[in-house]
Design an enzyme around this catalytic site. Structure first.
Site, mmCIF file in Angstrom:
data_model
loop_
_atom_site.group_PDB
_atom_site.id
_atom_site.type_symbol
_atom_site.label_atom_id
_atom_site.label_comp_id
_atom_site.label_asym_id
_atom_site.label_seq_id
_atom_site.Cartn_x
_atom_site.Cartn_y
_atom_site.Cartn_z
ATOM 1 N N ARG A 82 0.806 -1.234 0.000
ATOM 2 C CA ARG A 82 0.000 0.000 0.000
ATOM 3 C C ARG A 82 0.835 1.278 0.000
ATOM 4 O O ARG A 82 1.894 1.337 0.618
ATOM 5 C CB ARG A 82 -0.911 -0.007 1.230
ATOM 6 C CG ARG A 82 -1.913 -1.142 1.140
ATOM 7 C CD ARG A 82 -2.757 -1.316 2.371
ATOM 8 N NE ARG A 82 -3.767 -2.344 2.099
ATOM 9 C CZ ARG A 82 -3.540 -3.662 2.200
ATOM 10 N NH1 ARG A 82 -2.375 -4.120 2.610
ATOM 11 N NH2 ARG A 82 -4.489 -4.524 1.882
ATOM 12 N N HIS A 107 -0.816 -2.602 -4.579
ATOM 13 C CA HIS A 107 -0.232 -3.510 -5.569
ATOM 14 C C HIS A 107 -0.175 -2.928 -6.990
ATOM 15 O O HIS A 107 -0.506 -3.595 -7.970
ATOM 16 C CB HIS A 107 -1.000 -4.829 -5.600
ATOM 17 C CG HIS A 107 -0.821 -5.681 -4.357
ATOM 18 N ND1 HIS A 107 0.290 -5.596 -3.555
ATOM 19 C CD2 HIS A 107 -1.611 -6.647 -3.797
ATOM 20 C CE1 HIS A 107 0.181 -6.475 -2.560
ATOM 21 N NE2 HIS A 107 -0.969 -7.115 -2.677
ATOM 22 N N HIS A 181 3.477 -12.934 -5.627
ATOM 23 C CA HIS A 181 2.312 -13.084 -4.750
ATOM 24 C C HIS A 181 1.691 -14.486 -4.775
ATOM 25 O O HIS A 181 0.470 -14.633 -4.817
ATOM 26 C CB HIS A 181 1.265 -12.023 -5.146
ATOM 27 C CG HIS A 181 0.368 -11.588 -4.045
ATOM 28 N ND1 HIS A 181 -0.732 -12.308 -3.643
ATOM 29 C CD2 HIS A 181 0.400 -10.498 -3.244
ATOM 30 C CE1 HIS A 181 -1.341 -11.668 -2.659
ATOM 31 N NE2 HIS A 181 -0.672 -10.566 -2.402
ATOM 32 N N ASP A 251 -1.169 -10.163 8.267
ATOM 33 C CA ASP A 251 -1.097 -9.386 7.025
ATOM 34 C C ASP A 251 -0.154 -8.223 7.311
ATOM 35 O O ASP A 251 -0.546 -7.060 7.290
ATOM 36 C CB ASP A 251 -2.498 -8.909 6.614
ATOM 37 C CG ASP A 251 -2.526 -8.370 5.191
ATOM 38 O OD1 ASP A 251 -1.455 -8.325 4.555
ATOM 39 O OD2 ASP A 251 -3.622 -8.004 4.724
ATOM 40 N N GLU A 316 5.731 -12.596 0.774
ATOM 41 C CA GLU A 316 6.047 -11.568 -0.216
ATOM 42 C C GLU A 316 7.281 -10.786 0.221
ATOM 43 O O GLU A 316 7.189 -9.904 1.073
ATOM 44 C CB GLU A 316 4.874 -10.598 -0.356
ATOM 45 C CG GLU A 316 3.543 -11.256 -0.651
ATOM 46 C CD GLU A 316 2.380 -10.318 -0.330
ATOM 47 O OE1 GLU A 316 2.377 -9.168 -0.789
ATOM 48 O OE2 GLU A 316 1.480 -10.738 0.398
#
Ligand code: BGC
Length: 356
Positions: A82, A107, A181, A251, A316
């Site tokens: 982000r 993304h 991803h 996350d 990631e």
């Protein structure tokens, strides 16, 4: 025999063909990558009994990849993760990006590197079969400055490694942060709750309710974010820790220890049932661990599987989220004459132990 094969997987809405490349090594590890999004469509790896399974989430056919999906196996750019307020400033000049997650940029925006058709060339190298992807991204796309020449090479080595080499250069100062991803599930089905995870990270980046980093680097010690020794993903994922509640699971970006661009181990993932193990090495300073919190059973994936919450784990490797707006984070600015270079390796092996 190590090899690479090519077939047509589908068509873009404008009629261009989407190619699918199969890279295989002598140990029966097989990676299938398509030119659309540079997407890893499948990755087959053996378990402790030599039985192969596909260890990444996705679709059997091309069509569902064109519809809305949560970046299954995609390459992500120009900026992974982000950027707050879809804006940033370089050298005093403000830039406005496309906002595709509320007011924020996620993304790479509406048409990120996951949704373009990459130029693809198969190649043989001393280390194994390769797929060489390239893309020219024009200045102004999604709001970013600079014409950007991108390259991503996938190599499948004889050591059961899928290696990604990223490169880029620009003709105007810009920002860049690429990642891959894939949603890994080393069991090939079910959730990733019983997978054991270790991260070479003593700190992580706590976030606000829009999942934008607060700027602080917080110690993992004594929290459900402590993976300095292998811990099962499910054991603490539902705890009432505020950061986990915010995101519905993991996350977050972990701060990889002791680096300054050096190539080193970032993560180890192990499925005690199958014995499949994955080690992740990278030059990047961070790793976003995303436990598939937004999967809710609405997506029907490979072989009719409904992907439920926590049915895959994204590892990631990347620079920190929102770095262009965070003065204490490692910089993501790329200037003309500089070469952007990053490497990440996903290494598969089989472990006889059954875990702890
Ligand atoms: C992000 C998640 C996001 C997901 C989209 C991940 O990289 O961290 O917040 O929902 O990508 O698939």
């Amino acid at each position: 025999m190590a090899m690479i094969a090519q077939q047509i997987f589908g068509q873009m809405p404008d009629g261009r063909n989407v190619e699918l490349y199969t890279l295989a090594n002598d140990h029966g590890v097989e990676a299938r990558i398509m030119s659309y999004g540079g997407t890893l469509v499948s990755l087959r790896a053996p378990d402790r009994n030599g039985v192969h399974a596909d260890v990444v989430l996705g679709f059997d056919e091309f069509a569902p990849y064109l519809a809305q999906h949560p970046y299954f196996g995609s390459l992500i750019g120009r900026y992974a993760n982000r950027i707050a307020g879809a804006s940033f400033t370089i050298d005093g000049k403000p830039y406005r990006l496309s906002a595709n997650e509320g007011r924020n940029h996620l993304h790479g925006g509406r048409i990120g590197f996951d949704k373009i058709l990459w130029d693809a060339e198969p190649a043989e190298s001393a280390e194994g079969p390769q797929l060489v992807l390239s893309h020219f991204s024009r200045a102004g796309e999604e709001g970013y400055p600079g014409n950007l020449s991108m390259g991503v090479t996938y190599t499948l080595t004889a050591q059961n490694e899928l290696r990604l080499d990223y490169s880029g250069s620009t003709d105007q100062t810009t920002v860049i942060n690429l990642t891959h991803h894939s949603y890994f599930n080393l069991a090939g089905a079910g959730t990733i709750h019983d997978h054991l995870l270790r991260l070479t990270a003593a700190r992580y980046l706590p976030v606000d309710p829009e999942l934008i980093p607060l700027g602080e680097q917080r110690s993992v010690q004594g929290t459900p974010f402590d993976f300095t020794v292998p811990r099962s993903i499910g054991s603490r994922i539902s705890s009432d820790e505020a950061q986990l509640q915010l995101a519905g699971g993991y996350d977050h970006c972990w701060v990889l220890t002791e680096r300054s661009g050096a190539f080193a181990l970032a993560a180890e993932l192990f499925d005690p049932m199958s014995g499949r193990a994955l080690s992740v090495f990278t030059t990047q300073p961070g790793i976003q661990v995303y436990s598939g919190n937004f999967l809710d059973g609405s997506i029907q994936g490979k072989q009719g599987q409904r992907y439920q919450r926590h049915s895959g784990l994204c590892l990631e490797t990347q620079h920190f989220p929102d770095s262009p707006n965070q003065s204490t984070f490692p910089i993501t600015v790329l200037r003309p004459g500089e070469n952007y270079r990053q490497r990440t390796i996903y290494r598969f092996k089989v472990d006889q132990q059954t875990g702890q």
